[in-house]
Design a protein around this motif. Structure first.
Motif, mmCIF file in Angstrom:
data_model
loop_
_atom_site.group_PDB
_atom_site.id
_atom_site.type_symbol
_atom_site.label_atom_id
_atom_site.label_comp_id
_atom_site.label_asym_id
_atom_site.label_seq_id
_atom_site.Cartn_x
_atom_site.Cartn_y
_atom_site.Cartn_z
ATOM 1 N N PRO A 278 32.216 -61.894 101.574
ATOM 2 C CA PRO A 278 31.543 -63.118 102.031
ATOM 3 C C PRO A 278 30.110 -62.689 102.243
ATOM 4 N N GLU A 279 29.164 -63.380 102.202
ATOM 5 C CA GLU A 279 27.942 -63.051 102.739
ATOM 6 C C GLU A 279 27.936 -63.091 104.352
ATOM 7 N N ALA A 280 27.790 -61.810 104.982
ATOM 8 C CA ALA A 280 27.837 -61.563 106.248
ATOM 9 C C ALA A 280 27.324 -60.413 106.767
ATOM 10 N N GLU A 281 26.884 -60.271 107.894
ATOM 11 C CA GLU A 281 26.018 -58.927 108.456
ATOM 12 C C GLU A 281 27.104 -57.831 108.480
ATOM 13 N N LYS A 282 27.543 -57.361 107.517
ATOM 14 C CA LYS A 282 28.607 -56.276 107.925
ATOM 15 C C LYS A 282 28.450 -55.232 108.735
#
Length: 302
Positions: A187-191
């Motif tokens: 997903p689009e996330a602040e990894k």
């Protein structure tokens, strides 16, 4: 050049380890903002890793948020010409990019990997894939492993991650179809701020560091890097919270990355508590069945 720039901004360094790219100075926040001194306090609490372009003050990092990307520190305390020089010599991968992310949610049709119709072909394919990988129903329940049959994550196994408060902060989607072009979808996330499945970590026990979520299923008390490099926040959290040994277990083709990680962690209060495992060629973590043989441990020297 970067060390000279840092000395120009923060004065003479207190300690310097060129092999690690680590250097320490007196913290300007402690000295000027907190204590109101006319000169630095001489404590040397500001530690900068110029190889990773991160910094932290071990005295006021938590209370005054004196930590993060080196660029923030340069922006605040450097003169204009030093800021311009830093922008020229800073690698692109460390340039700050501000981005907002939508709240993270699991796929709408997410189901636990034990729930489904055994006569339904996709469900049976998914279950057979997990069995081949050695994933048990106990692992499924412990890690809330599920699957999706619709939308962007259709025909993928979902391994979610939950933060220390039990809130979803990341997940990976692994296709069980061998003909899929892209095996993984994330997903689009602040990894970079994710500590994978922090909710399951016991900081009072040995902690295992591995590459991916599937690897972490086969190691006790483990954290997946979501790659081969360690994020700033994971490094800081391990430094502050880990009470026992930290064991690095990356894939057999990532020995160079294992060594880099070992030397990055092996310092300060973690010194003497970092171990590294070299898997034989052709073996992966699932083959270990939770047991690492003594001959797999490698002693490294600086």
């Amino acid at each position: 050049m970067l060390v000279e720039l840092l000395e120009g901004v923060f004065g003479k360094y207190k300690l310097h380890y060129p092999s690690k790219g680590q250097i320490s100075f007196d913290c300007p926040v402690c000295s000027y903002d907190i204590k109101g001194l006319d000169k630095t306090d001489g404590k040397g609490n500001l530690e900068i890793n110029y190889a990773e372009h991160v910094f932290k003050c071990w005295a006021c990092g938590e209370t005054h948020n004196t930590r993060g990307h080196l660029g923030y520190l340069i922006d605040r305390y450097a003169k204009k010409k030093d800021k311009e020089l830093y922008e020229l010599i800073r690698p692109d991968e460390f340039k700050r990019i501000d981005k907002t992310y939508e709240p993270l949610r699991l796929p709408k049709d997410f189901k636990l990997a034990t729930d489904g119709n055994q006569y339904h072909i996709p469900f049976r394919e998914m279950r057979n894939y997990l069995k081949r990988r050695g994933v048990t129903d106990e692992m499924v329940k412990k890690h809330n492993i599920g699957y999706s049959l619709e939308g962007d994550y259709a025909y993928r196994i979902i391994i979610p991650s939950y933060d220390v408060n039990g809130k979803l902060n990341y997940y990976t989607g692994r296709s069980w179809n061998p003909n899929t072009k892209s095996k993984y979808k994330n997903p689009e996330a602040e990894k970079q701020i994710v500590i994978f499945n922090e909710s399951l970590i016991d900081w009072d026990k040995d902690i295992y560091i591995c590459e991916g979520p599937f690897d972490s299923l086969f190691l006790p008390n483990s954290i997946a890097l979501l790659g081969k490099k360690m994020s700033d926040i994971l490094f800081e959290t391990l430094y502050e919270k880990a009470k026992k040994d930290i064991i690095i277990v990356l894939d057999s083709d990532a020995w160079g990355d294992s060594k880099k990680l070992y030397f990055k962690l092996s310092g300060g209060r973690l010194y003497g508590r970092i171990k590294v495992v070299k898997l034989p060629d052709g073996k992966d973590i699932a083959d270990l069945k939770g047991e690492i043989l003594p001959e797999y441990y490698i002693q490294l020297e600086k």
